[in-house]
Design a protein around this motif. Structure first.
Motif, PDB file in Angstrom:
ATOM      1  N   PRO A 221      30.210  40.571  45.876  1.00  0.00           N
ATOM      2  CA  PRO A 221      31.568  40.344  45.368  1.00  0.00           C
ATOM      3  C   PRO A 221      31.627  40.311  43.846  1.00  0.00           C
ATOM      4  O   PRO A 221      30.888  39.576  43.193  1.00  0.00           O
ATOM      5  CB  PRO A 221      31.949  38.996  45.972  1.00  0.00           C
ATOM      6  N   THR A 222      32.507  41.119  43.293  1.00  0.00           N
ATOM      7  CA  THR A 222      32.794  41.132  41.856  1.00  0.00           C
ATOM      8  C   THR A 222      34.295  41.330  41.691  1.00  0.00           C
ATOM      9  O   THR A 222      34.997  41.745  42.632  1.00  0.00           O
ATOM     10  CB  THR A 222      32.062  42.282  41.145  1.00  0.00           C
ATOM     11  N   ALA A 223      34.787  41.090  40.495  1.00  0.00           N
ATOM     12  CA  ALA A 223      36.210  41.289  40.229  1.00  0.00           C
ATOM     13  C   ALA A 223      36.607  42.736  40.491  1.00  0.00           C
ATOM     14  O   ALA A 223      37.648  43.010  41.105  1.00  0.00           O
ATOM     15  CB  ALA A 223      36.528  40.890  38.788  1.00  0.00           C
ATOM     16  N   ASP A 224      35.799  43.675  40.038  1.00  0.00           N
ATOM     17  CA  ASP A 224      36.126  45.088  40.234  1.00  0.00           C
ATOM     18  C   ASP A 224      36.150  45.460  41.712  1.00  0.00           C
ATOM     19  O   ASP A 224      37.012  46.231  42.156  1.00  0.00           O
ATOM     20  CB  ASP A 224      35.129  45.973  39.489  1.00  0.00           C
ATOM     21  N   ARG A 225      35.196  44.933  42.490  1.00  0.00           N
ATOM     22  CA  ARG A 225      35.186  45.250  43.923  1.00  0.00           C
ATOM     23  C   ARG A 225      36.420  44.681  44.612  1.00  0.00           C
ATOM     24  O   ARG A 225      37.033  45.329  45.468  1.00  0.00           O
ATOM     25  CB  ARG A 225      33.933  44.685  44.590  1.00  0.00           C
ATOM     26  N   TYR A 226      36.803  43.468  44.235  1.00  0.00           N
ATOM     27  CA  TYR A 226      37.979  42.844  44.841  1.00  0.00           C
ATOM     28  C   TYR A 226      39.233  43.685  44.595  1.00  0.00           C
ATOM     29  O   TYR A 226      40.029  43.927  45.507  1.00  0.00           O
ATOM     30  CB  TYR A 226      38.192  41.448  44.262  1.00  0.00           C
ATOM     31  N   VAL A 227      39.413  44.133  43.363  1.00  0.00           N
ATOM     32  CA  VAL A 227      40.612  44.911  43.025  1.00  0.00           C
ATOM     33  C   VAL A 227      40.561  46.271  43.703  1.00  0.00           C
ATOM     34  O   VAL A 227      41.581  46.764  44.220  1.00  0.00           O
ATOM     35  CB  VAL A 227      40.749  45.054  41.498  1.00  0.00           C
ATOM     36  N   ALA A 228      39.396  46.911  43.737  1.00  0.00           N
ATOM     37  CA  ALA A 228      39.265  48.222  44.379  1.00  0.00           C
ATOM     38  C   ALA A 228      39.541  48.123  45.877  1.00  0.00           C
ATOM     39  O   ALA A 228      40.156  49.025  46.474  1.00  0.00           O
ATOM     40  CB  ALA A 228      37.870  48.786  44.127  1.00  0.00           C
ATOM     41  N   GLU A 229      39.111  47.034  46.486  1.00  0.00           N
ATOM     42  CA  GLU A 229      39.329  46.821  47.916  1.00  0.00           C
ATOM     43  C   GLU A 229      40.818  46.688  48.224  1.00  0.00           C
ATOM     44  O   GLU A 229      41.337  47.296  49.171  1.00  0.00           O
ATOM     45  CB  GLU A 229      38.586  45.545  48.335  1.00  0.00           C
ATOM     46  N   LEU A 230      41.511  45.896  47.396  1.00  0.00           N
ATOM     47  CA  LEU A 230      42.952  45.759  47.551  1.00  0.00           C
ATOM     48  C   LEU A 230      43.636  47.114  47.381  1.00  0.00           C
ATOM     49  O   LEU A 230      44.547  47.462  48.150  1.00  0.00           O
ATOM     50  CB  LEU A 230      43.497  44.757  46.530  1.00  0.00           C
ATOM     51  N   GLN A 231      43.211  47.888  46.397  1.00  0.00           N
ATOM     52  CA  GLN A 231      43.824  49.189  46.165  1.00  0.00           C
ATOM     53  C   GLN A 231      43.604  50.121  47.359  1.00  0.00           C
ATOM     54  O   GLN A 231      44.494  50.909  47.718  1.00  0.00           O
ATOM     55  CB  GLN A 231      43.260  49.824  44.892  1.00  0.00           C
TER      56      GLN A 231
ATOM     57  N   ALA B  81      47.959  43.387  39.194  1.00  0.00           N
ATOM     58  CA  ALA B  81      49.232  43.518  38.477  1.00  0.00           C
ATOM     59  C   ALA B  81      49.024  44.016  37.059  1.00  0.00           C
ATOM     60  O   ALA B  81      49.829  44.778  36.514  1.00  0.00           O
ATOM     61  CB  ALA B  81      49.957  42.174  38.461  1.00  0.00           C
ATOM     62  N   GLN B  82      47.918  43.602  36.470  1.00  0.00           N
ATOM     63  CA  GLN B  82      47.611  44.002  35.103  1.00  0.00           C
ATOM     64  C   GLN B  82      47.230  45.481  35.029  1.00  0.00           C
ATOM     65  O   GLN B  82      47.530  46.167  34.043  1.00  0.00           O
ATOM     66  CB  GLN B  82      46.449  43.149  34.583  1.00  0.00           C
ATOM     67  N   GLN B  83      46.628  45.985  36.110  1.00  0.00           N
ATOM     68  CA  GLN B  83      46.122  47.361  36.105  1.00  0.00           C
ATOM     69  C   GLN B  83      47.046  48.352  36.807  1.00  0.00           C
ATOM     70  O   GLN B  83      47.056  49.537  36.484  1.00  0.00           O
ATOM     71  CB  GLN B  83      44.746  47.399  36.786  1.00  0.00           C
ATOM     72  N   HIS B  84      47.818  47.872  37.801  1.00  0.00           N
ATOM     73  CA  HIS B  84      48.617  48.775  38.636  1.00  0.00           C
ATOM     74  C   HIS B  84      50.001  48.163  38.874  1.00  0.00           C
ATOM     75  O   HIS B  84      50.308  47.728  39.976  1.00  0.00           O
ATOM     76  CB  HIS B  84      47.931  49.015  39.989  1.00  0.00           C
ATOM     77  N   SER B  85      50.821  48.149  37.870  1.00  0.00           N
ATOM     78  CA  SER B  85      52.114  47.479  37.977  1.00  0.00           C
ATOM     79  C   SER B  85      53.253  48.420  38.379  1.00  0.00           C
ATOM     80  O   SER B  85      54.395  47.971  38.520  1.00  0.00           O
ATOM     81  CB  SER B  85      52.468  46.827  36.635  1.00  0.00           C
ATOM     82  N   GLU B  86      52.955  49.706  38.583  1.00  0.00           N
ATOM     83  CA  GLU B  86      54.020  50.701  38.767  1.00  0.00           C
ATOM     84  C   GLU B  86      54.950  50.367  39.934  1.00  0.00           C
ATOM     85  O   GLU B  86      56.170  50.462  39.802  1.00  0.00           O
ATOM     86  CB  GLU B  86      53.405  52.091  38.986  1.00  0.00           C
TER      87      GLU B  86
END
Length: 329
Positions: A102-112, A140-145
């Protein structure tokens, strides 16, 4: 004559029962579980309710560290009466396969990956609890569209990396997770859950009151798997502070308010035992010009289990745009 009346009465009762059953079914949202590829491993996703409309965005739930989507059953059922609701288990939790560390990047990529598979178009509201709140904010910071709003349920603030009291709390949770992992094969987790004495879910009694027997069994199975030898609950709990430190670095140069006019609802408990925790949430609410902050006096960190109606109300406020002209406070 009496026989005729009896037949008519029985037929009327049968018709009434059928009508009631049909009416009841209309209020039960459609539900389907599927598996989404998150980059070499499969995550379990449950989609409830109808397709979202331009007027009513979908709702996507991001669970807390070590938790499972089944913990959101009561809230998801309520929300699915009005829109589409997506819940999912991260790698190694609930019904999902094991994945990378688990890392921050993995968490965000998983959600995406979940969003790309289940909501390829249209707007959505992210509802994040604890670590899930942190993940939702990074997204939200990276994908707010297409993001229509944020709901933060006793969310992990970035500042916890500097708070000694909160650090100790997460350290204790990590130690407990290690103990449970070692003793899970002996049935300890199931025993504690049966006794409603599992320390990470003090809200269990109130939560179970809203579940069917099948839903309760599914929740127990998911928790047991997540806390057991093959589960990722321990690593997730230990990932919270490193992720918070990384989040601090990422927002260091971001302007204020961080989320502009994005509707933001923040719910806080006193589970972490200090006013500083609630104060950090007040600061979090100030990151949007369209925010609200509700504070609970109890120490139930799993607000969605202890106070599901309050979570539903907060999500509904964001969905309906009721925060658009309210100042952050």
């Amino acid at each position: 004559m009496k026989r005729t009346l009896a037949v008519v009465a029985a037929a009327s009762l049968a018709a009434a029962a059928t009508a009631e059953a049909v009416a009841t079914r209309r209020h039960v949202a459609a539900e389907a579980t599927r598996y989404v590829d998150a980059g070499g491993y499969q995550v379990a996703v449950t989609v409830r309710g109808l397709r979202p409309t331009p007027e009513t965005p979908a709702v996507v739930v991001v669970v807390g560290a070590g938790d499972v989507q089944a913990s959101w059953t009561a809230v998801a059922h309520r929300l699915a009466a009005d829109t589409q609701v997506v819940t999912y288990d991260r790698a190694g939790l609930g019904g999902s396969e094991a994945g990378p560390a688990p890392t921050a990047d993995r968490y965000v990529a998983e959600l995406q990956a979940v969003l790309d598979a289940c909501l390829p178009e249209g707007r959505y509201v992210l509802v994040g609890h604890s670590l899930g709140g942190f993940i939702a904010r990074l997204h939200a910071q990276q994908h707010s569209e297409r993001l229509a709003g944020l709901v933060q349920v006793d969310a992990t603030p970035d500042e916890v990396a500097e708070d000694r009291g909160v650090q100790i709390g997460f350290a204790v949770s990590g130690v407990l997770a290690s103990v449970f992992k070692a003793l899970a094969p002996l049935g300890l987790i199931r025993l504690l859950l049966a006794l409603r004495a599992f320390p990470l879910y003090p809200e269990q009694r109130a939560f179970e009151a809203r579940l069917s027997p099948d839903e309760r069994r599914a929740w127990v199975d998911a928790v047991d798997r997540s806390m057991g030898p093959g589960g990722a609950a321990g690593p997730e709990l230990r990932s919270v502070l490193p992720c918070a430190r990384e989040a601090q670095q990422r927002i260091a140069d971001v302007g204020r308010p961080q989320f502009g006019d994005l509707p933001l609802a923040v719910l806080s408990s006193h589970a972490r035992g200090s006013e500083r925790w609630v104060g950090m949430h007040r600061e979090l609410a100030a990151r949007s010009r369209a925010a609200t902050h509700r504070e609970f006096d109890d120490r139930f960190h799993n607000i969605h289990m202890a106070h599901p109606d309050a979570v539903v109300d907060a999500v509904d406020d964001v969905l309906r745009g009721r925060l658009l002209h309210q100042p952050a406070h």
